[in-house]
Each structure stands twice: as C-alpha cells, then as structure tokens.
Write an enzyme that holds these catalytic residues in place. Structure first.
Site, mmCIF file in Angstrom:
data_model
loop_
_atom_site.group_PDB
_atom_site.id
_atom_site.type_symbol
_atom_site.label_atom_id
_atom_site.label_comp_id
_atom_site.label_asym_id
_atom_site.label_seq_id
_atom_site.Cartn_x
_atom_site.Cartn_y
_atom_site.Cartn_z
ATOM 1 N N SER A 196 3.834 2.144 -12.640
ATOM 2 C CA SER A 196 3.891 2.779 -11.323
ATOM 3 C C SER A 196 4.959 3.883 -11.296
ATOM 4 C CB SER A 196 4.126 1.703 -10.260
ATOM 5 O OG SER A 196 3.791 2.166 -8.973
ATOM 6 N N ASP A 247 -2.582 -0.373 -9.271
ATOM 7 C CA ASP A 247 -1.180 -0.336 -9.686
ATOM 8 C C ASP A 247 -0.865 -1.375 -10.766
ATOM 9 O OD1 ASP A 247 1.777 -0.639 -9.575
ATOM 10 O OD2 ASP A 247 1.588 0.672 -7.832
#
Length: 255
Positions: A38, A152
């Site tokens: 991320s 994610d």
C-alpha cells in the site's frame, strides 16, 4: 550481507517510512532489497527509483492537499474512487518505469479478493502494481483483470517480510505501522468507530505475525493518526525517524 527493508501499509501513516529512510541514510545503512504494501509500496518505489529522500519529504510536507484532493475521481462503482487520477499523479512524479529499471530490487504486494492469495509484483510496470497494492476497499475500485480482483495488500500482508526472505535477504528490517494500536484516537463509541477499531485490531495481529522472521522491527508511534491524516505529514515523518534512531546501534552491531 544483503539488507532487506519491509515497508508496511497504513495510508497517511505510511509517511513515517520517509523518516525511517532519512535515519537509515544519515547513518550510512545501505538497503539492498525493498518490499512494500500500500503506502509502503508507493514510498518504496520512489526510493528504489533513486528519488532523493529530502525531495520525498518536501513533497509530503509542502504538497497543496487541495490540489491532491482534485486528483480524486469519484466513480461510485465498486468503490468511491476510480483511481485513474492517482495513476496520473504517480506517473507525473515517478515516471513510468519497469521493475527492472529501478536502482534497487523491489516488490509490491496486493491481495486477490477472489482467492485470498497474495499477489507479489516484481516485474512489468511499477505504477499499475502500486495502484493494485493501494486499492483500499470502499475507497478505491479494485483492480480487475481476467483472472484476478486485486485489493490492498494490507488484507493479506500488511508488513511484507516474506518476499525479502524469498529474495535472499540476510538481515531484514520491518516497519510495522500497525504495532502502535493502543495510542489510537479513542473517539466516541459508534458504528463507524467499532468497525474501524475491529479492522485495526485484526491488522495489529496480522502485522505482528508478518514480522516474526524479521531481525529488526521498527514500530513508529503513529497509532493516533488516521489513514487520511496527510495534513500531519511532518509529525508522522518525525515519528518514523525517532523510532529508527532508537535501533541504529542494534542495527550497526548486527552488520
């Protein structure tokens, strides 16, 4: 000795990685391999591309966040934002490199929501990998292709130590942004806070498990910041630098 650096995810908390990198550079700790999830993937890609840390710090602190918010592209499909303008922003600042063109070996992680498998990017174009790695559900539309629906990387590997082990790193430094769970903002008890705290609790334990095989773990005190607190960039960067300074002696003794 090959040194690997695992940069954890956490939205604005990920700006702490800039402080970590500042402290490592000041003490001549040379990193050979980087993995990121991320925001950790975004910071890691900039670093591996050879972009100076002081430029990254200035970018984070001086960015006109009104301009940044103008990059948001509401789609209201599988998420609130489409993510195309994020890609444009990354290409503007990073260029459009392949993994093989980076100055350091780099991995980025994402999660396949259809199979629960961890997707590790190490070849091809970097920016699409960053887009997938930072596809926070509800906020961003997932990245879809014929075989995958990618979200994610924090949902499978919030601190990506495993790719560094597989790559042959001899010493691994893990930056765990989810360790500082208890100093988070308490807030009032409501549905949103209950859901958010539950997710943070799950990430706290998953991140700790990810770090089990790292020789050195840095735990920036960023629990009180939300994933959206980009306006507090200087404080967050300083938190990363402060905690890294505390382990420099330990790191140097292990080299």
């Amino acid at each position: 000795m090959k040194i690997g650096l695992a940069l954890g995810g956490g939205g604005a908390r990920g700006l702490a990685h800039i402080g970590v990198l500042k402290a490592l550079e000041k003490n001549n700790i040379k990193i050979d391999i980087v993995s990121g999830t991320s925001m950790g993937a975004i910071i890691g890609a900039f670093y591996c591309a050879g972009i100076p840390i002081d430029y990254l710090e200035r970018l984070a602190i001086s960015t006109d966040w009104k301009k940044l918010y103008s990059l948001l592209d509401p789609k209201l499909k599988d998420g609130l934002l489409g993510g195309e303008k994020l890609i444009s922003f990354l290409k503007e600042e990073l260029g459009d490199p392949d993994f093989k063109n980076l100055k350091k070996r780099f991995f980025a992680t994402a999660t396949d929501s259809t199979t629960a498998e961890i997707k590790i990017f190490s070849s091809g174009k970097v920016v699409p990998a960053l887009r997938a790695s930072s596809s926070l559900p509800i906020i961003f539309n997932p990245v879809k292709n014929k075989n995958n629906v990618l979200i994610d990387g924090c949902f499978s590997m919030p601190v990506p130590v495993a790719p560094l082990i597989k790559a042959g790193a001899d010493l691994i430094i893990a930056i765990n942004l989810d360790a500082d769970y208890f100093s988070e903002k308490k807030g009032t008890t409501n549905l949103f806070n209950t859901i958010n705290k539950s997710l943070l609790l799950l990430r706290h334990h998953l991140a700790a498990a990810n770090c089990a095989n790292a020789q050195i773990i840095i735990k920036p005190k960023v629990g009180k910041y939300g994933w959206y607190d980009f306006f507090k960039a200087k404080e967050i960067i300083d938190a990363g630098e402060t905690e890294t300074k505390k382990i420099i002696h330990k790191l140097k003794s292990g080299l």
